[in-house]
Motif scaffolding. Structure first.
Motif, PDB file in Angstrom:
ATOM      1  N   TYR A 188      39.889  38.656  38.306  1.00  0.00           N
ATOM      2  CA  TYR A 188      40.562  37.587  39.056  1.00  0.00           C
ATOM      3  C   TYR A 188      39.624  36.394  39.249  1.00  0.00           C
ATOM      4  N   THR A 189      40.218  35.257  39.570  1.00  0.00           N
ATOM      5  CA  THR A 189      39.419  34.083  39.916  1.00  0.00           C
ATOM      6  C   THR A 189      38.794  34.249  41.296  1.00  0.00           C
ATOM      7  N   ALA A 190      39.559  34.843  42.213  1.00  0.00           N
ATOM      8  CA  ALA A 190      39.075  35.039  43.577  1.00  0.00           C
ATOM      9  C   ALA A 190      39.786  36.213  44.221  1.00  0.00           C
ATOM     10  N   ILE A 191      39.143  36.771  45.228  1.00  0.00           N
ATOM     11  CA  ILE A 191      39.691  37.889  45.994  1.00  0.00           C
ATOM     12  C   ILE A 191      39.707  37.487  47.464  1.00  0.00           C
ATOM     13  N   ILE A 192      40.802  37.805  48.154  1.00  0.00           N
ATOM     14  CA  ILE A 192      40.879  37.557  49.592  1.00  0.00           C
ATOM     15  C   ILE A 192      41.004  38.894  50.306  1.00  0.00           C
ATOM     16  N   PHE A 193      40.066  39.171  51.190  1.00  0.00           N
ATOM     17  CA  PHE A 193      40.009  40.442  51.912  1.00  0.00           C
ATOM     18  C   PHE A 193      40.814  40.349  53.209  1.00  0.00           C
ATOM     19  N   PRO A 194      41.153  41.502  53.796  1.00  0.00           N
ATOM     20  CA  PRO A 194      41.980  41.493  55.009  1.00  0.00           C
ATOM     21  C   PRO A 194      41.431  40.666  56.166  1.00  0.00           C
ATOM     22  N   ASP A 195      40.127  40.480  56.228  1.00  0.00           N
ATOM     23  CA  ASP A 195      39.557  39.660  57.306  1.00  0.00           C
ATOM     24  C   ASP A 195      39.628  38.167  56.999  1.00  0.00           C
ATOM     25  N   GLY A 196      40.230  37.814  55.863  1.00  0.00           N
ATOM     26  CA  GLY A 196      40.384  36.414  55.492  1.00  0.00           C
ATOM     27  C   GLY A 196      39.263  35.866  54.631  1.00  0.00           C
ATOM     28  N   THR A 235      40.103  34.578  32.466  1.00  0.00           N
ATOM     29  CA  THR A 235      40.276  35.680  33.416  1.00  0.00           C
ATOM     30  C   THR A 235      40.805  36.907  32.684  1.00  0.00           C
ATOM     31  N   ALA A 236      41.008  37.974  33.448  1.00  0.00           N
ATOM     32  CA  ALA A 236      41.649  39.175  32.914  1.00  0.00           C
ATOM     33  C   ALA A 236      42.642  39.643  33.966  1.00  0.00           C
ATOM     34  N   GLN A 237      43.651  38.795  34.252  1.00  0.00           N
ATOM     35  CA  GLN A 237      44.549  39.100  35.357  1.00  0.00           C
ATOM     36  C   GLN A 237      46.024  38.930  35.029  1.00  0.00           C
ATOM     37  N   THR A 238      46.371  38.083  34.068  1.00  0.00           N
ATOM     38  CA  THR A 238      47.777  37.892  33.713  1.00  0.00           C
ATOM     39  C   THR A 238      47.868  37.664  32.213  1.00  0.00           C
ATOM     40  N   LYS A 239      48.293  38.679  31.487  1.00  0.00           N
ATOM     41  CA  LYS A 239      48.330  38.624  30.026  1.00  0.00           C
ATOM     42  C   LYS A 239      49.157  37.431  29.555  1.00  0.00           C
ATOM     43  N   GLY A 240      48.572  36.661  28.637  1.00  0.00           N
ATOM     44  CA  GLY A 240      49.231  35.485  28.102  1.00  0.00           C
ATOM     45  C   GLY A 240      48.903  34.207  28.857  1.00  0.00           C
ATOM     46  N   TYR A 241      48.252  34.348  30.019  1.00  0.00           N
ATOM     47  CA  TYR A 241      47.946  33.180  30.854  1.00  0.00           C
ATOM     48  C   TYR A 241      46.482  33.154  31.290  1.00  0.00           C
ATOM     49  N   ASN A 242      45.651  33.942  30.661  1.00  0.00           N
ATOM     50  CA  ASN A 242      44.275  34.080  31.137  1.00  0.00           C
ATOM     51  C   ASN A 242      43.386  32.862  30.878  1.00  0.00           C
ATOM     52  N   PHE A 243      43.881  31.924  30.073  1.00  0.00           N
ATOM     53  CA  PHE A 243      43.101  30.703  29.825  1.00  0.00           C
ATOM     54  C   PHE A 243      43.634  29.498  30.601  1.00  0.00           C
ATOM     55  N   CYS A 244      44.811  29.621  31.193  1.00  0.00           N
ATOM     56  CA  CYS A 244      45.447  28.452  31.809  1.00  0.00           C
ATOM     57  C   CYS A 244      45.851  28.689  33.262  1.00  0.00           C
ATOM     58  N   SER A 245      45.301  29.724  33.881  1.00  0.00           N
ATOM     59  CA  SER A 245      45.749  30.033  35.235  1.00  0.00           C
ATOM     60  C   SER A 245      44.599  30.416  36.157  1.00  0.00           C
ATOM     61  N   VAL A 246      44.897  30.322  37.438  1.00  0.00           N
ATOM     62  CA  VAL A 246      44.045  30.857  38.490  1.00  0.00           C
ATOM     63  C   VAL A 246      44.699  32.148  38.970  1.00  0.00           C
ATOM     64  N   GLY A 247      43.904  33.190  39.169  1.00  0.00           N
ATOM     65  CA  GLY A 247      44.425  34.452  39.676  1.00  0.00           C
ATOM     66  C   GLY A 247      43.760  34.799  40.993  1.00  0.00           C
ATOM     67  N   ILE A 248      44.557  34.910  42.039  1.00  0.00           N
ATOM     68  CA  ILE A 248      44.028  35.249  43.362  1.00  0.00           C
ATOM     69  C   ILE A 248      44.594  36.607  43.776  1.00  0.00           C
ATOM     70  N   CYS A 249      43.711  37.523  44.109  1.00  0.00           N
ATOM     71  CA  CYS A 249      44.112  38.871  44.504  1.00  0.00           C
ATOM     72  C   CYS A 249      43.914  39.071  46.002  1.00  0.00           C
ATOM     73  N   LEU A 250      44.974  39.497  46.670  1.00  0.00           N
ATOM     74  CA  LEU A 250      44.870  39.895  48.065  1.00  0.00           C
ATOM     75  C   LEU A 250      44.639  41.397  48.111  1.00  0.00           C
ATOM     76  N   VAL A 251      43.607  41.810  48.812  1.00  0.00           N
ATOM     77  CA  VAL A 251      43.280  43.232  48.889  1.00  0.00           C
ATOM     78  C   VAL A 251      44.299  43.924  49.785  1.00  0.00           C
ATOM     79  N   GLY A 252      44.957  44.922  49.239  1.00  0.00           N
ATOM     80  CA  GLY A 252      45.986  45.669  49.947  1.00  0.00           C
ATOM     81  C   GLY A 252      47.081  46.084  48.991  1.00  0.00           C
ATOM     82  N   ASN A 253      47.904  47.031  49.411  1.00  0.00           N
ATOM     83  CA  ASN A 253      49.021  47.518  48.612  1.00  0.00           C
ATOM     84  C   ASN A 253      50.317  47.104  49.307  1.00  0.00           C
ATOM     85  N   PHE A 254      50.968  46.083  48.759  1.00  0.00           N
ATOM     86  CA  PHE A 254      52.154  45.534  49.401  1.00  0.00           C
ATOM     87  C   PHE A 254      53.442  46.090  48.803  1.00  0.00           C
ATOM     88  N   THR A 255      53.339  47.239  48.167  1.00  0.00           N
ATOM     89  CA  THR A 255      54.508  47.939  47.654  1.00  0.00           C
ATOM     90  C   THR A 255      55.137  48.749  48.774  1.00  0.00           C
TER      91      THR A 255
END
Length: 203
Positions: free
Chosen positions: A51-59, A71-91
């Motif tokens: 990912y480009t960045a990670i955001i943890f539960p404490d902000g 990046t290695a976060q969204t296949k087909g868009y790894n050269f043209c995107s920003v990927g931000i991951c929020l730590v947690g399982n929101f399923t």
């Protein structure tokens, strides 16, 4: 290179248990997991995180790849995107984005939309141009077969965090245009020196 998309992710479940929490994950654990998958994909910032960045539960937000770096976060868009991951399982609501995570993401979205992420300390690769319209702020699942960022959050969740900022910006610009039009009208119809009337329009 032109950055045209922003994808929001969650760290998801652990192992085979889709209902397991991942809110406790540390940067080191995420980095180690990604290093096992992509051992030759170390970023310019020294991380293996895809990912480009990670955001943890404490902000707290940690940038792991330069904006504009592959990046290695969204296949087909790894050269043209920003990927931000929020730590947690929101399923199915296993975890919920914390107030601190939401606030940090909101600020990041605003500055990325404005094209000035360096104002919040995010580093941009040389030659990278940022132009991310609202409709390109998406969950991972919008372009790939996955539930990410978790089915407890609607598809437009991240867009809705950014929309009020854009509306306020548009409203301000409209006021500037109206003021400019009124000033032109005054200059064309009133003698110069009508300070009282001009002051009323500037309030």
């Amino acid at each position: 290179m032109k950055i045209t998309h922003l994808f929001v992710h969650h760290s998801g479940s652990i192992g085979n248990d889709i209902y397991s929490s991942s809110a406790y994950l540390t940067l080191e654990q995420i980095d180690n997991a990604h290093r096992e998958r992509w051992p030759l994909f170390k970023s310019a910032l020294g991380y293996w995180v895809g990912y480009t960045a990670i955001i943890f539960p404490d902000g707290r937000m940690v940038q792991t790849r330069l904006i504009g770096e592959e990046t290695a976060q969204t296949k087909g868009y790894n050269f043209c995107s920003v990927g931000i991951c929020l730590v947690g399982n929101f399923t199915r609501g296993v975890d919920t984005p914390t107030k601190e995570q939401v606030e940090t993401l909101k600020i990041a979205l605003q500055h990325l939309y404005n094209g000035n992420p360096e104002l919040i300390g995010l580093q941009v690769a040389q030659g990278a141009e940022i132009d991310i319209p609202l409709q390109n702020v998406l969950p991972h699942r919008a372009v790939y077969w996955t539930e990410c960022f978790g089915n407890a959050l609607p598809d437009n969740w991240a867009q809705n965090l950014l929309t009020p900022f854009i509306e306020e910006k548009i409203s301000f610009l409209k006021k500037i245009v109206l003021l400019y039009q009124k000033l032109i009208e005054l200059l064309n119809t009133k003698p110069v020196g009508s300070a009282t009337e001009l002051a009323c329009w500037l309030e």
